[in-house]
Write a protein that holds these residues in place. Structure first.
Motif, PDB file in Angstrom:
ATOM      1  N   VAL A 123      83.686 -55.022  22.955  1.00  0.00           N
ATOM      2  CA  VAL A 123      84.492 -56.225  22.716  1.00  0.00           C
ATOM      3  C   VAL A 123      84.843 -56.869  24.057  1.00  0.00           C
ATOM      4  CG1 VAL A 123      85.492 -55.470  20.526  1.00  0.00           C
ATOM      5  CG2 VAL A 123      86.604 -54.846  22.669  1.00  0.00           C
ATOM      6  N   ASP A 124      85.147 -58.154  24.008  1.00  0.00           N
ATOM      7  CA  ASP A 124      85.724 -58.863  25.147  1.00  0.00           C
ATOM      8  C   ASP A 124      87.226 -58.994  24.912  1.00  0.00           C
ATOM      9  OD1 ASP A 124      83.194 -59.166  26.214  1.00  0.00           O
ATOM     10  OD2 ASP A 124      82.916 -61.192  25.398  1.00  0.00           O
ATOM     11  N   VAL A 125      87.999 -58.816  25.957  1.00  0.00           N
ATOM     12  CA  VAL A 125      89.455 -58.936  25.866  1.00  0.00           C
ATOM     13  C   VAL A 125      89.884 -60.194  26.620  1.00  0.00           C
ATOM     14  CG1 VAL A 125      91.666 -57.862  26.383  1.00  0.00           C
ATOM     15  CG2 VAL A 125      89.721 -56.429  25.699  1.00  0.00           C
ATOM     16  N   TRP A 126      90.518 -61.118  25.862  1.00  0.00           N
ATOM     17  CA  TRP A 126      90.999 -62.381  26.427  1.00  0.00           C
ATOM     18  C   TRP A 126      92.529 -62.339  26.509  1.00  0.00           C
ATOM     19  CZ3 TRP A 126      87.885 -66.733  27.714  1.00  0.00           C
ATOM     20  CH2 TRP A 126      86.523 -66.566  27.456  1.00  0.00           C
ATOM     21  N   VAL A 127      93.068 -62.937  27.557  1.00  0.00           N
ATOM     22  CA  VAL A 127      94.513 -62.912  27.790  1.00  0.00           C
ATOM     23  C   VAL A 127      95.017 -64.326  28.055  1.00  0.00           C
ATOM     24  CG1 VAL A 127      96.326 -62.136  29.350  1.00  0.00           C
ATOM     25  CG2 VAL A 127      94.519 -60.550  28.668  1.00  0.00           C
ATOM     26  N   ALA A 128      96.125 -64.684  27.382  1.00  0.00           N
ATOM     27  CA  ALA A 128      96.811 -65.963  27.631  1.00  0.00           C
ATOM     28  C   ALA A 128      98.236 -65.641  28.065  1.00  0.00           C
ATOM     29  CB  ALA A 128      96.801 -66.844  26.387  1.00  0.00           C
ATOM     30  N   LEU A 129      98.547 -65.914  29.319  1.00  0.00           N
ATOM     31  CA  LEU A 129      99.875 -65.593  29.858  1.00  0.00           C
ATOM     32  C   LEU A 129     100.892 -66.669  29.469  1.00  0.00           C
ATOM     33  CD1 LEU A 129      98.772 -64.440  33.419  1.00  0.00           C
ATOM     34  CD2 LEU A 129      99.664 -62.980  31.582  1.00  0.00           C
ATOM     35  N   PHE A 165     101.844 -70.918  26.229  1.00  0.00           N
ATOM     36  CA  PHE A 165     100.897 -69.990  26.833  1.00  0.00           C
ATOM     37  C   PHE A 165      99.811 -70.773  27.558  1.00  0.00           C
ATOM     38  CE2 PHE A 165     102.862 -67.632  23.426  1.00  0.00           C
ATOM     39  CZ  PHE A 165     103.094 -66.375  23.994  1.00  0.00           C
ATOM     40  N   SER A 166      99.360 -70.192  28.634  1.00  0.00           N
ATOM     41  CA  SER A 166      98.294 -70.831  29.400  1.00  0.00           C
ATOM     42  C   SER A 166      96.963 -70.664  28.672  1.00  0.00           C
ATOM     43  CB  SER A 166      98.217 -70.198  30.799  1.00  0.00           C
ATOM     44  OG  SER A 166      97.935 -68.803  30.684  1.00  0.00           O
ATOM     45  N   GLU A 167      95.959 -71.322  29.211  1.00  0.00           N
ATOM     46  CA  GLU A 167      94.628 -71.224  28.603  1.00  0.00           C
ATOM     47  C   GLU A 167      94.123 -69.785  28.707  1.00  0.00           C
ATOM     48  OE1 GLU A 167      90.149 -73.149  29.170  1.00  0.00           O
ATOM     49  OE2 GLU A 167      91.883 -73.972  30.244  1.00  0.00           O
ATOM     50  N   VAL A 180      89.464 -48.940  29.385  1.00  0.00           N
ATOM     51  CA  VAL A 180      89.667 -49.876  30.492  1.00  0.00           C
ATOM     52  C   VAL A 180      89.336 -49.178  31.813  1.00  0.00           C
ATOM     53  CG1 VAL A 180      91.318 -51.397  31.635  1.00  0.00           C
ATOM     54  CG2 VAL A 180      91.494 -50.988  29.161  1.00  0.00           C
ATOM     55  N   PRO A 181      88.464 -49.767  32.636  1.00  0.00           N
ATOM     56  CA  PRO A 181      88.200 -49.188  33.963  1.00  0.00           C
ATOM     57  C   PRO A 181      89.462 -49.181  34.813  1.00  0.00           C
ATOM     58  CG  PRO A 181      86.525 -50.820  33.379  1.00  0.00           C
ATOM     59  CD  PRO A 181      87.615 -50.937  32.360  1.00  0.00           C
ATOM     60  N   ASP A 182      89.571 -48.214  35.694  1.00  0.00           N
ATOM     61  CA  ASP A 182      90.762 -48.078  36.536  1.00  0.00           C
ATOM     62  C   ASP A 182      91.045 -49.354  37.325  1.00  0.00           C
ATOM     63  OD1 ASP A 182      91.059 -45.516  35.615  1.00  0.00           O
ATOM     64  OD2 ASP A 182      90.098 -44.567  37.346  1.00  0.00           O
ATOM     65  N   ALA A 183      89.986 -50.024  37.780  1.00  0.00           N
ATOM     66  CA  ALA A 183      90.175 -51.224  38.602  1.00  0.00           C
ATOM     67  C   ALA A 183      90.817 -52.361  37.818  1.00  0.00           C
ATOM     68  CB  ALA A 183      88.837 -51.678  39.180  1.00  0.00           C
ATOM     69  N   GLN A 184      90.589 -52.408  36.487  1.00  0.00           N
ATOM     70  CA  GLN A 184      91.130 -53.481  35.660  1.00  0.00           C
ATOM     71  C   GLN A 184      92.459 -53.107  34.991  1.00  0.00           C
ATOM     72  OE1 GLN A 184      89.806 -56.512  35.417  1.00  0.00           O
ATOM     73  NE2 GLN A 184      88.126 -55.970  36.794  1.00  0.00           N
ATOM     74  N   MET A 185      92.858 -51.867  35.135  1.00  0.00           N
ATOM     75  CA  MET A 185      94.053 -51.401  34.443  1.00  0.00           C
ATOM     76  C   MET A 185      95.312 -52.203  34.811  1.00  0.00           C
ATOM     77  SD  MET A 185      94.887 -49.080  32.144  1.00  0.00           S
ATOM     78  CE  MET A 185      93.703 -47.742  32.288  1.00  0.00           C
ATOM     79  N   PRO A 186      95.601 -52.475  36.104  1.00  0.00           N
ATOM     80  CA  PRO A 186      96.836 -53.213  36.433  1.00  0.00           C
ATOM     81  C   PRO A 186      96.905 -54.590  35.783  1.00  0.00           C
ATOM     82  CG  PRO A 186      95.924 -52.173  38.388  1.00  0.00           C
ATOM     83  CD  PRO A 186      94.888 -52.044  37.321  1.00  0.00           C
ATOM     84  N   LYS A 187      95.764 -55.278  35.666  1.00  0.00           N
ATOM     85  CA  LYS A 187      95.771 -56.622  35.074  1.00  0.00           C
ATOM     86  C   LYS A 187      96.145 -56.571  33.594  1.00  0.00           C
ATOM     87  CE  LYS A 187      92.344 -58.585  38.246  1.00  0.00           C
ATOM     88  NZ  LYS A 187      91.038 -59.264  38.364  1.00  0.00           N
ATOM     89  N   LEU A 188      95.557 -55.614  32.863  1.00  0.00           N
ATOM     90  CA  LEU A 188      95.849 -55.539  31.438  1.00  0.00           C
ATOM     91  C   LEU A 188      97.287 -55.086  31.200  1.00  0.00           C
ATOM     92  CD1 LEU A 188      94.982 -55.767  28.522  1.00  0.00           C
ATOM     93  CD2 LEU A 188      94.047 -53.450  28.662  1.00  0.00           C
ATOM     94  N   LEU A 189      97.716 -54.074  31.924  1.00  0.00           N
ATOM     95  CA  LEU A 189      99.093 -53.602  31.749  1.00  0.00           C
ATOM     96  C   LEU A 189     100.104 -54.675  32.160  1.00  0.00           C
ATOM     97  CD1 LEU A 189      98.836 -49.904  32.993  1.00  0.00           C
ATOM     98  CD2 LEU A 189      98.716 -50.787  30.648  1.00  0.00           C
ATOM     99  N   GLY A 190      99.761 -55.434  33.190  1.00  0.00           N
ATOM    100  CA  GLY A 190     100.635 -56.527  33.602  1.00  0.00           C
ATOM    101  C   GLY A 190     100.725 -57.613  32.543  1.00  0.00           C
ATOM    102  N   ALA A 191      99.601 -57.920  31.909  1.00  0.00           N
ATOM    103  CA  ALA A 191      99.603 -58.920  30.843  1.00  0.00           C
ATOM    104  C   ALA A 191     100.456 -58.448  29.664  1.00  0.00           C
ATOM    105  CB  ALA A 191      98.180 -59.199  30.392  1.00  0.00           C
ATOM    106  N   ALA A 199     102.961 -56.344  29.821  1.00  0.00           N
ATOM    107  CA  ALA A 199     104.369 -56.343  30.246  1.00  0.00           C
ATOM    108  C   ALA A 199     104.962 -57.732  30.235  1.00  0.00           C
ATOM    109  CB  ALA A 199     104.474 -55.737  31.649  1.00  0.00           C
ATOM    110  N   ASN A 200     104.143 -58.760  30.454  1.00  0.00           N
ATOM    111  CA  ASN A 200     104.604 -60.147  30.454  1.00  0.00           C
ATOM    112  C   ASN A 200     104.483 -60.816  29.089  1.00  0.00           C
ATOM    113  OD1 ASN A 200     105.395 -60.837  33.310  1.00  0.00           O
ATOM    114  ND2 ASN A 200     103.334 -60.053  33.693  1.00  0.00           N
ATOM    115  N   LYS A 201     104.278 -60.018  28.047  1.00  0.00           N
ATOM    116  CA  LYS A 201     104.221 -60.532  26.665  1.00  0.00           C
ATOM    117  C   LYS A 201     103.119 -61.565  26.482  1.00  0.00           C
ATOM    118  CE  LYS A 201     107.897 -58.085  25.829  1.00  0.00           C
ATOM    119  NZ  LYS A 201     107.797 -56.819  25.056  1.00  0.00           N
ATOM    120  N   ALA A 202     102.000 -61.316  27.108  1.00  0.00           N
ATOM    121  CA  ALA A 202     100.874 -62.245  26.975  1.00  0.00           C
ATOM    122  C   ALA A 202     100.264 -62.123  25.582  1.00  0.00           C
ATOM    123  CB  ALA A 202      99.833 -61.954  28.044  1.00  0.00           C
ATOM    124  N   LYS A 203      99.595 -63.199  25.178  1.00  0.00           N
ATOM    125  CA  LYS A 203      98.811 -63.170  23.950  1.00  0.00           C
ATOM    126  C   LYS A 203      97.457 -62.542  24.283  1.00  0.00           C
ATOM    127  CE  LYS A 203     101.361 -65.513  20.877  1.00  0.00           C
ATOM    128  NZ  LYS A 203     101.747 -64.981  19.552  1.00  0.00           N
TER     129      LYS A 203
END
Length: 230
Positions: free
Chosen positions: A154-160, A167-169, A201-212, A214-218
């Protein structure tokens, strides 16, 4: 003295009959163990029997190997109760699979998804420090296609959130991420259904997903049938 007519012919006839009888007797004589033709025949029969036995034995050379009782997710610890033994013909590739003879080391985890009744390749297991992908729970409200299942991509999309309470694009955060597990869930009040997708989730991408998160992103998960990312 001239011979009596017919006597020479009779002698010759008797000689022919005696020779014929001798030849017939030789053919009917019981063969001796010292007869080389008999020994050669016995050796040929023995060689044929040995060849057939060797061929059958080679075709029936099986070995015991470990197989998964149920699907084993990435990061899941391997224990004997999750495995069962099967008899298979591995031949020269036996060294590439886990077998009861080689033993099962403690602390092994699956570094690749292992399906039910699938043999365990050595490359699919390892120690925890080898695990460079870890499962993260992503809750989505949208229904997933039936093809989205454990092992698919799957692809994971995030809108902050933005400054206008919107929410942003959406932006692509993970491409071709592997699904570890899917669980049907519900909201806190039980008024609507949701789906919890465990994404590797690869270790390198983990902070971005966890950050999203934590910020209640869609966060949206889109099935990617051709995804090959990690």
């Amino acid at each position: 003295m001239p011979g009596i007519p017919g006597m020479d012919g009779g002698d010759r006839g008797s000689g022919r009959m005696s020779g014929s009888a001798a030849a017939e007797g030789a053919r009917l004589k019981k063969p001796s163990w010292k007869d080389p033709r008999l020994l050669v025949g016995i050796l040929l029969v023995l060689a044929s029997v040995v060849g057939v036995v060797s061929l059958v034995g080679a075709a029936d050379q099986t070995t015991e190997a470990y197989a998964a009782r149920e699907p084993i997710a990435v990061g899941e610890t391997l224990t004997p109760d999750k495995l069962h033994r099967v008899k298979v013909r591995l031949g020269e590739v036996e060294q590439h699979y886990l077998t009861p003879e080689s033993g099962l080391d403690t602390g092994l985890v699956a570094v690749q998804r292992i399906g039910k009744d699938q043999l365990l390749p050595r490359e699919s297991v390892g120690q925890l420090d080898r695990l460079d992908r870890k499962p993260v729970a992503v809750t989505v409200e949208e229904s997933l296609p039936a093809q989205a299942a454990a092992g698919s991509r799957v692809d994971v999309w995030v809108a902050l959130p933005d400054a206008r309470n919107g929410f942003s694009e959406p932006a692509l955060l993970l491409s071709g991420a592997e699904i570890s597990q899917i669980t049907e869930g519900s909201t806190a009040l039980g008024s609507s259904r949701s789906t919890v997708v465990m994404v590797l989730v690869p270790d390198a991408q983990m902070p971005k997903l966890l950050g999203a998160q934590a910020n209640k992103a869609k966060i949206a998960v889109v099935w990617n049938p051709g995804g090959t990312g990690r």
